[in-house]
Design a protein around this motif. Structure first.
Motif, PDB file in Angstrom:
ATOM      1  N   MET A  35       0.979  -1.268  -0.052  1.00 47.42           N
ATOM      2  CA  MET A  35      -0.337  -0.061   0.442  1.00 47.42           C
ATOM      3  C   MET A  35       1.098   1.281   0.120  1.00 47.42           C
ATOM      4  O   MET A  35       1.468   1.753   0.955  1.00 47.42           O
ATOM      5  N   THR A  36       0.821   1.824  -1.164  1.00 52.63           N
ATOM      6  CA  THR A  36       1.398   3.534  -0.801  1.00 52.63           C
ATOM      7  C   THR A  36       0.996   4.337  -0.575  1.00 52.63           C
ATOM      8  O   THR A  36      -0.339   4.287   0.358  1.00 52.63           O
ATOM      9  N   LEU A  37       1.070   5.498   0.125  1.00 53.40           N
ATOM     10  CA  LEU A  37       0.506   6.680   0.884  1.00 53.40           C
ATOM     11  C   LEU A  37      -0.552   7.145  -0.172  1.00 53.40           C
ATOM     12  O   LEU A  37      -1.468   7.784   0.470  1.00 53.40           O
ATOM     13  N   GLN A  38      -0.362   7.009  -0.891  1.00 52.66           N
ATOM     14  CA  GLN A  38      -1.727   7.429  -2.107  1.00 52.66           C
ATOM     15  C   GLN A  38      -3.148   6.228  -2.303  1.00 52.66           C
ATOM     16  O   GLN A  38      -3.846   6.952  -1.743  1.00 52.66           O
ATOM     17  N   VAL A  98     -10.866  16.836   4.426  1.00 51.89           N
ATOM     18  CA  VAL A  98     -10.416  15.659   4.992  1.00 51.89           C
ATOM     19  C   VAL A  98      -8.831  15.426   5.921  1.00 51.89           C
ATOM     20  O   VAL A  98      -8.715  15.511   7.452  1.00 51.89           O
ATOM     21  N   THR A  99      -8.468  15.465   4.630  1.00 54.15           N
ATOM     22  CA  THR A  99      -6.499  14.437   5.028  1.00 54.15           C
ATOM     23  C   THR A  99      -5.595  15.518   4.948  1.00 54.15           C
ATOM     24  O   THR A  99      -4.627  16.861   5.622  1.00 54.15           O
ATOM     25  N   GLN A 100      -6.426  17.007   4.748  1.00 59.21           N
ATOM     26  CA  GLN A 100      -5.212  18.328   4.552  1.00 59.21           C
ATOM     27  C   GLN A 100      -5.715  19.183   5.238  1.00 59.21           C
ATOM     28  O   GLN A 100      -4.025  20.135   5.531  1.00 59.21           O
ATOM     29  N   VAL A 101      -6.912  19.665   5.539  1.00 58.67           N
ATOM     30  CA  VAL A 101      -7.206  20.657   6.073  1.00 58.67           C
ATOM     31  C   VAL A 101      -7.384  19.974   7.904  1.00 58.67           C
ATOM     32  O   VAL A 101      -7.548  21.393   8.867  1.00 58.67           O
ATOM     33  N   LEU A 102      -8.747  19.974   7.719  1.00 57.80           N
ATOM     34  CA  LEU A 102      -9.174  19.036   8.740  1.00 57.80           C
ATOM     35  C   LEU A 102      -7.726  18.779  10.010  1.00 57.80           C
ATOM     36  O   LEU A 102      -7.874  18.990  11.201  1.00 57.80           O
ATOM     37  N   PRO A 103      -6.641  17.820   9.697  1.00 59.98           N
ATOM     38  CA  PRO A 103      -5.755  17.952  10.897  1.00 59.98           C
ATOM     39  C   PRO A 103      -5.025  19.181  11.386  1.00 59.98           C
ATOM     40  O   PRO A 103      -4.781  19.232  11.963  1.00 59.98           O
ATOM     41  N   VAL A 104      -4.431  19.684  10.119  1.00 65.00           N
ATOM     42  CA  VAL A 104      -4.577  21.231  10.542  1.00 65.00           C
ATOM     43  C   VAL A 104      -5.045  22.058  11.517  1.00 65.00           C
ATOM     44  O   VAL A 104      -4.507  22.635  12.700  1.00 65.00           O
ATOM     45  N   LEU A 105      -6.606  22.456  11.178  1.00 66.69           N
ATOM     46  CA  LEU A 105      -7.388  22.688  11.785  1.00 66.69           C
ATOM     47  C   LEU A 105      -7.695  22.341  13.803  1.00 66.69           C
ATOM     48  O   LEU A 105      -7.063  22.915  14.524  1.00 66.69           O
ATOM     49  N   THR A 106      -7.193  21.083  13.471  1.00 65.39           N
ATOM     50  CA  THR A 106      -7.119  19.910  14.704  1.00 65.39           C
ATOM     51  C   THR A 106      -6.189  19.987  15.573  1.00 65.39           C
ATOM     52  O   THR A 106      -6.271  20.714  16.935  1.00 65.39           O
ATOM     53  N   MET A 107      -5.411  21.011  15.379  1.00 65.32           N
ATOM     54  CA  MET A 107      -4.131  20.968  16.110  1.00 65.32           C
ATOM     55  C   MET A 107      -4.220  22.146  16.366  1.00 65.32           C
ATOM     56  O   MET A 107      -3.464  22.844  17.967  1.00 65.32           O
ATOM     57  N   VAL A 108      -4.381  23.304  15.117  1.00 68.96           N
ATOM     58  CA  VAL A 108      -4.328  24.444  16.257  1.00 68.96           C
ATOM     59  C   VAL A 108      -5.872  25.172  17.180  1.00 68.96           C
ATOM     60  O   VAL A 108      -5.091  25.367  18.355  1.00 68.96           O
ATOM     61  N   ALA A 109      -6.692  24.406  16.541  1.00 72.11           N
ATOM     62  CA  ALA A 109      -7.703  24.708  17.983  1.00 72.11           C
ATOM     63  C   ALA A 109      -7.338  23.581  18.982  1.00 72.11           C
ATOM     64  O   ALA A 109      -7.185  24.533  20.348  1.00 72.11           O
ATOM     65  N   THR A 110      -7.040  22.565  18.809  1.00 73.66           N
ATOM     66  CA  THR A 110      -6.330  21.969  20.430  1.00 73.66           C
ATOM     67  C   THR A 110      -5.571  22.186  21.141  1.00 73.66           C
ATOM     68  O   THR A 110      -5.463  22.832  22.660  1.00 73.66           O
ATOM     69  N   LEU A 111      -4.595  22.591  20.815  1.00 71.57           N
ATOM     70  CA  LEU A 111      -3.257  23.714  20.884  1.00 71.57           C
ATOM     71  C   LEU A 111      -3.693  25.358  21.707  1.00 71.57           C
ATOM     72  O   LEU A 111      -3.358  25.280  23.280  1.00 71.57           O
ATOM     73  N   MET A 112      -4.464  25.828  21.527  1.00 74.18           N
ATOM     74  CA  MET A 112      -5.355  26.886  21.137  1.00 74.18           C
ATOM     75  C   MET A 112      -6.314  26.638  23.334  1.00 74.18           C
ATOM     76  O   MET A 112      -5.932  27.535  23.991  1.00 74.18           O
ATOM     77  N   PHE A 114      -4.602   7.243   0.969  1.00 74.47           N
ATOM     78  CA  PHE A 114      -5.126   8.894   0.938  1.00 74.47           C
ATOM     79  C   PHE A 114      -6.502   8.357   0.522  1.00 74.47           C
ATOM     80  O   PHE A 114      -7.436   8.686   0.433  1.00 74.47           O
ATOM     81  N   ASP A 115      -5.778   7.801  -1.097  1.00 70.41           N
ATOM     82  CA  ASP A 115      -7.516   7.530  -1.412  1.00 70.41           C
ATOM     83  C   ASP A 115      -8.727   6.654  -0.182  1.00 70.41           C
ATOM     84  O   ASP A 115      -9.746   6.844  -0.542  1.00 70.41           O
ATOM     85  N   SER A 116      -8.210   5.709   0.453  1.00 71.09           N
ATOM     86  CA  SER A 116      -8.592   4.970   1.279  1.00 71.09           C
ATOM     87  C   SER A 116      -9.926   5.470   2.146  1.00 71.09           C
ATOM     88  O   SER A 116     -11.198   5.687   2.515  1.00 71.09           O
ATOM     89  N   VAL A 117      -8.876   7.063   2.965  1.00 68.32           N
ATOM     90  CA  VAL A 117      -9.809   7.452   3.352  1.00 68.32           C
ATOM     91  C   VAL A 117     -10.202   8.705   3.273  1.00 68.32           C
ATOM     92  O   VAL A 117     -11.368   8.975   3.572  1.00 68.32           O
ATOM     93  N   SER A 118     -10.270   8.796   2.139  1.00 68.10           N
ATOM     94  CA  SER A 118     -11.258   9.904   0.764  1.00 68.10           C
ATOM     95  C   SER A 118     -12.091   9.481   1.380  1.00 68.10           C
ATOM     96  O   SER A 118     -12.838  10.089   0.604  1.00 68.10           O
ATOM     97  N   ALA A 119     -12.183   8.016   0.841  1.00 66.76           N
ATOM     98  CA  ALA A 119     -13.385   7.061   0.032  1.00 66.76           C
ATOM     99  C   ALA A 119     -14.081   7.317   1.498  1.00 66.76           C
ATOM    100  O   ALA A 119     -15.671   6.865   0.812  1.00 66.76           O
TER     101      ALA A 119
END
Length: 167
Positions: free
Chosen positions: A1-4, A84-98, A7-12
């Motif tokens: 399984m590649t990284l792509q 979901v895979t590119q924006v939400l983790p960054v927003l989660t990190m910022v919100a949790t740290l705040m 990410f396709d599996s998570v996106s599905a």
């Protein structure tokens, strides 16, 4: 399984990742409510806060690094960004740290200094690689590779030292 493929599996099926990423700041909010107001009570919760910081920062740092790579090196359009895979983790990190910063200074969280040093190192590394990619220094120079490698490590140490003196 590649990284792509991953990410396709998570996106599905994004529901599981979305619930996980939204649960982290929610847990930080709940821990803030339960930990009390006194310094002794908050101090007992520092390892729980450390766990929440790592649960938020590892996917957040990875997503941020992936975004920088995709935009600088792969020239991905912003319209093709996966929320979901590119924006939400960054927003989660910022919100949790705040949320955690409101209750407890980061200096009291075990291992947070190493995490911020790791983020600095990744940022410096990507910046240097981007400069090398844009100037094509590897194609037009006759300098031995060992000198370039020593200069690269020296530049990383300089950036790390400057970052520690700045903050």
């Amino acid at each position: 399984m590649t990284l792509q493929d991953f990410f396709d599996s998570v996106s599905a099926n994004p529901a599981l990742l979305t619930v996980f990423l939204l649960a982290i700041p929610a847990l930080a909010f709940v821990v803030n409510m339960w930990s009390g107001e006194k310094a002794e009570e908050i101090w007992r919760w520092r390892f729980v806060y450390a766990t929440l910081v790592y649960l938020a920062c590892i996917p957040g740092i990875f997503a941020f690094t992936l975004n920088v790579y995709l935009f600088l090196f792969e020239r991905q359009s912003i319209w093709r960004m996966n929320l979901v895979t590119q924006v939400l983790p960054v927003l989660t990190m910022v919100a949790t740290l705040m949320l955690i910063k409101r209750k407890l200074p980061f200096s009291y969280i075990p291992g947070f200094g190493k995490l911020s040093g790791f983020m600095t190192l990744i940022a410096a590394l990507i910046g240097i690689l981007w400069i090398i990619d844009r100037t094509r220094i590897y194609a037009v120079t006759y300098i031995p590779f060992t000198y370039i490698l020593v200069g690269f490590v020296g530049l990383l140490l300089l950036v790390r030292f400057a970052w520690s003196k700045l903050f």
